[in-house]
Motif scaffolding. Structure first.
Motif, PDB file in Angstrom:
ATOM      1  N   THR A  30       0.847  -1.199   0.000  1.00  8.85           N
ATOM      2  CA  THR A  30       0.000   0.000   0.000  1.00  8.85           C
ATOM      3  C   THR A  30       0.878   1.243   0.000  1.00  8.85           C
ATOM      4  O   THR A  30       0.686   2.166  -0.807  1.00  8.85           O
ATOM      5  CB  THR A  30      -0.914   0.011   1.238  1.00  8.85           C
ATOM      6  OG1 THR A  30      -1.749  -1.142   1.214  1.00  8.85           O
ATOM      7  CG2 THR A  30      -1.777   1.266   1.268  1.00  8.85           C
ATOM      8  N   CYS A  90      -8.956   2.536   4.698  1.00 14.72           N
ATOM      9  CA  CYS A  90      -7.929   2.148   3.726  1.00 14.72           C
ATOM     10  C   CYS A  90      -8.568   1.706   2.406  1.00 14.72           C
ATOM     11  O   CYS A  90      -8.129   2.110   1.322  1.00 14.72           O
ATOM     12  CB  CYS A  90      -7.063   1.031   4.305  1.00 14.72           C
ATOM     13  SG  CYS A  90      -5.638   0.575   3.291  1.00 14.72           S
ATOM     14  N   PHE A  94      -8.323   3.231  -1.460  1.00 14.82           N
ATOM     15  CA  PHE A  94      -7.993   2.476  -2.678  1.00 14.82           C
ATOM     16  C   PHE A  94      -8.979   2.777  -3.799  1.00 14.82           C
ATOM     17  O   PHE A  94      -8.595   2.924  -4.965  1.00 14.82           O
ATOM     18  CB  PHE A  94      -7.979   0.976  -2.389  1.00 14.82           C
ATOM     19  CG  PHE A  94      -6.637   0.446  -1.994  1.00 14.82           C
ATOM     20  CD1 PHE A  94      -5.637   0.290  -2.934  1.00 14.82           C
ATOM     21  CD2 PHE A  94      -6.366   0.096  -0.677  1.00 14.82           C
ATOM     22  CE1 PHE A  94      -4.394  -0.201  -2.577  1.00 14.82           C
ATOM     23  CE2 PHE A  94      -5.129  -0.390  -0.303  1.00 14.82           C
ATOM     24  CZ  PHE A  94      -4.136  -0.536  -1.257  1.00 14.82           C
ATOM     25  N   MET A 127      -5.309   5.949   2.473  1.00 17.32           N
ATOM     26  CA  MET A 127      -4.700   4.629   2.494  1.00 17.32           C
ATOM     27  C   MET A 127      -3.565   4.518   3.496  1.00 17.32           C
ATOM     28  O   MET A 127      -3.464   3.546   4.246  1.00 17.32           O
ATOM     29  CB  MET A 127      -4.163   4.286   1.090  1.00 17.32           C
ATOM     30  CG  MET A 127      -5.216   4.110   0.021  1.00 17.32           C
ATOM     31  SD  MET A 127      -4.545   4.421  -1.645  1.00 17.32           S
ATOM     32  CE  MET A 127      -3.219   3.222  -1.740  1.00 17.32           C
ATOM     33  N   ASN A 183      -1.631   1.607 -12.130  1.00 14.70           N
ATOM     34  CA  ASN A 183      -2.134   1.615 -10.757  1.00 14.70           C
ATOM     35  C   ASN A 183      -3.373   0.754 -10.559  1.00 14.70           C
ATOM     36  O   ASN A 183      -3.593   0.228  -9.465  1.00 14.70           O
ATOM     37  CB  ASN A 183      -2.478   3.048 -10.328  1.00 14.70           C
ATOM     38  CG  ASN A 183      -1.260   3.916 -10.163  1.00 14.70           C
ATOM     39  OD1 ASN A 183      -0.164   3.423  -9.908  1.00 14.70           O
ATOM     40  ND2 ASN A 183      -1.436   5.222 -10.309  1.00 14.70           N
ATOM     41  N   ALA A 187      -3.768  -1.748  -7.482  1.00  9.53           N
ATOM     42  CA  ALA A 187      -4.703  -1.341  -6.427  1.00  9.53           C
ATOM     43  C   ALA A 187      -5.761  -2.414  -6.188  1.00  9.53           C
ATOM     44  O   ALA A 187      -6.136  -2.686  -5.039  1.00  9.53           O
ATOM     45  CB  ALA A 187      -5.362  -0.017  -6.790  1.00  9.53           C
ATOM     46  N   GLY A 191      -5.624  -4.021  -2.594  1.00 10.75           N
ATOM     47  CA  GLY A 191      -6.839  -3.691  -1.857  1.00 10.75           C
ATOM     48  C   GLY A 191      -7.693  -4.914  -1.573  1.00 10.75           C
ATOM     49  O   GLY A 191      -8.260  -5.046  -0.486  1.00 10.75           O
TER      50      GLY A 191
END
Length: 467
Positions: A30, A90, A94, A127, A183, A187, A191
């Motif tokens: 992360t 968090c 994401f 995050m 990304n 992610a 995530g």
């Protein structure tokens, strides 16, 4: 029967250990993703200026458009995690980060791109402190946490240092939007792992303080804009922005002092070690982010390196950063935090001086060597994070992580703005040399703040303790 129960218990402990290790890797990734997007844009700046137009100030905002909201929103994000649960916040981060990355990839001009970078920074702010608070919960014992933070730091700083290389490869193979498209799958994978394995913490009754966030964001954005405008020699705009930033900062301070629910509770600010750790974190990012921006712009604009060659030039730093961050965590666990912090910041100052000498001599090889030595600064990262967390009450884990890393990201935003402005105003030789000299001075300040921040930990011995 007893042996059967023992075997089951052993299997259960082993399974829990593997799950905790996988969770640590996901939480570290992360931060790696957050760090990656702080630096991957550096090698794209020249390509972005060619495709979208604009000068150095536009390039600086491509970096600081991410760093400013990341820094300014982190305290509120930490408080949100304490109140609603760090895992939940968090995952929300994401989602925002992924949507903003898609918007950045589709941008057709600077306003849309910078706006998307701002949203990315806000998502990163949600995050990051949440992931750090979850690591604190997974590893409550100080020595064990120091080792975990070493792993966290090693994985995370690889994101920081490998950003330029990965960006150069993606730009060469595809085009600049690829640095944002990458990304989305990352992610989704990280995530998703946190959604399944992330620890469920107990939310705390804590009020949110939106006024402080607004004023803090306005203060930091205005100060950053003022420094960047000064570098462009637009002095009237620069003075106005700096004045607005000072007023907003003053109002923020007054609001914090009078509020019954300040963003940073007195239980945190009352610790001398914690206050000095904030100074150390500020200087760390100031030197690292500012130096990397100056080197990336100079190697491409003055030495004619392509995006890929510019990324390869940063590869030695990437290797050093990863090894140093992991080593720093184990050194801190064995000897306490002071030794790796002093060693890391000494190397950072020396590396900045070597890099500045490379600029004076017109030697790209010396610049690359000096940048790699600056990367040894990451010996200090797990240790200084541990100092900040150990100096704060356990009930404020989210806010402690948020406060410390707010200081770090403010340092990064100001470092990019100030060193970039000096480079822009002074040129590729004089400006570059002065900018790296400022980075060396920031490392010297970090050495002094390290002595103060680790005074209690030195008396407590390896592993430190919580205040």
């Amino acid at each position: 029967m007893a042996s059967h129960d023992l075997a089951e218990r052993t299997t259960e402990i082993s399974r829990a250990g593997r799950q905790r290790a996988v969770t640590l890797v996901a939480l570290s990734l992360t931060f790696a993703l957050v760090q990656l997007d702080a630096t991957i844009v550096n090698v794209a700046l020249q390509t972005l200026r060619t495709d979208l137009g604009g000068g150095v100030s536009a390039a600086q905002w491509a970096v600081d458009g991410y760093a400013v909201p990341f820094a300014a929103c982190m305290l509120t994000a930490g408080a949100l995690g304490d109140r609603y649960g760090h895992r939940r916040i968090c995952l929300l981060g994401f989602g925002l980060f992924g949507l903003a990355s898609a918007a950045a990839a589709l941008a057709d001009g600077w306003p849309v791109l910078i706006g998307a970078r701002v949203a990315q920074g806000a998502g990163a702010a949600l995050m990051f402190p949440a992931s750090l608070a979850m690591i604190t919960g997974l590893y409550p014992e100080p020595r064990e946490r120091s080792r975990a933070l070493g792993v966290w730091g090693g994985i995370a700083t690889l994101g920081f240092a490998s950003g330029p290389l990965l960006g150069g490869v993606l730009i060469t193979v595809a085009s600049w939007p690829a640095i944002f498209w990458i990304n989305l799958p990352v992610a989704a994978m990280v995530g998703g792992t946190i959604a399944v394995l992330g620890p469920r913490d107990r939310p705390q009754a804590r009020r949110i303080h939106p006024g402080g966030t607004v004023l803090g964001t306005l203060a930091l954005a205005s100060l950053t804009a003022g420094i960047i405008e000064a570098g462009e020699r637009r002095m009237a705009t620069a003075v106005g922005a700096l004045a607005l930033g000072i007023v907003a900062g003053w109002l923020f301070t007054r609001l914090e002092r009078r509020s019954a629910n300040p963003l940073v509770p007195a239980g945190l600010t009352g610790s001398v070690s914690f206050r000095w750790s904030l100074v150390t974190g500020f200087c760390f990012n100031f030197a690292m982010y500012g130096a990397l921006l100056c080197v990336s712009l100079t190697l491409q604009s003055a030495y004619g390196l392509s995006a890929l060659a510019g990324g390869l030039a940063v590869l030695p730093m990437a290797v050093v950063v990863g090894v140093a961050a992991i080593s720093g965590g184990f050194i801190a666990a064995a000897t306490g935090p002071r030794r790796p912090m002093l060693l890391g910041f000494t190397c950072a100052g020396a590396g900045a001086i070597v890099t500045a000498a490379g600029g004076l001599a017109g030697s790209s090889a010396l610049i690359v060597t000096g940048l790699a030595v600056i990367g040894l600064c990451c010996l200090a990262m797990p240790a200084m994070t541990s100092v900040a967390l150990n100096a704060s009450p356990a009930r404020h884990a989210g806010l402690a992580g948020g406060s410390f890393n707010t200081a770090r990201q403010i340092g990064g935003a100001i470092g990019v703005a100030l060193l970039g402005a000096v480079l822009n105003a002074g040129g590729v030789r004089t400006g570059f040399t002065v900018a790296l000299g400022i980075a060396a001075a920031a490392s010297a300040v970090a050495l002094l703040s390290t002595v103060e921040a680790t005074a209690r930990n030195r008396r407590a011995g390896p592993g430190g303790g919580r205040s």
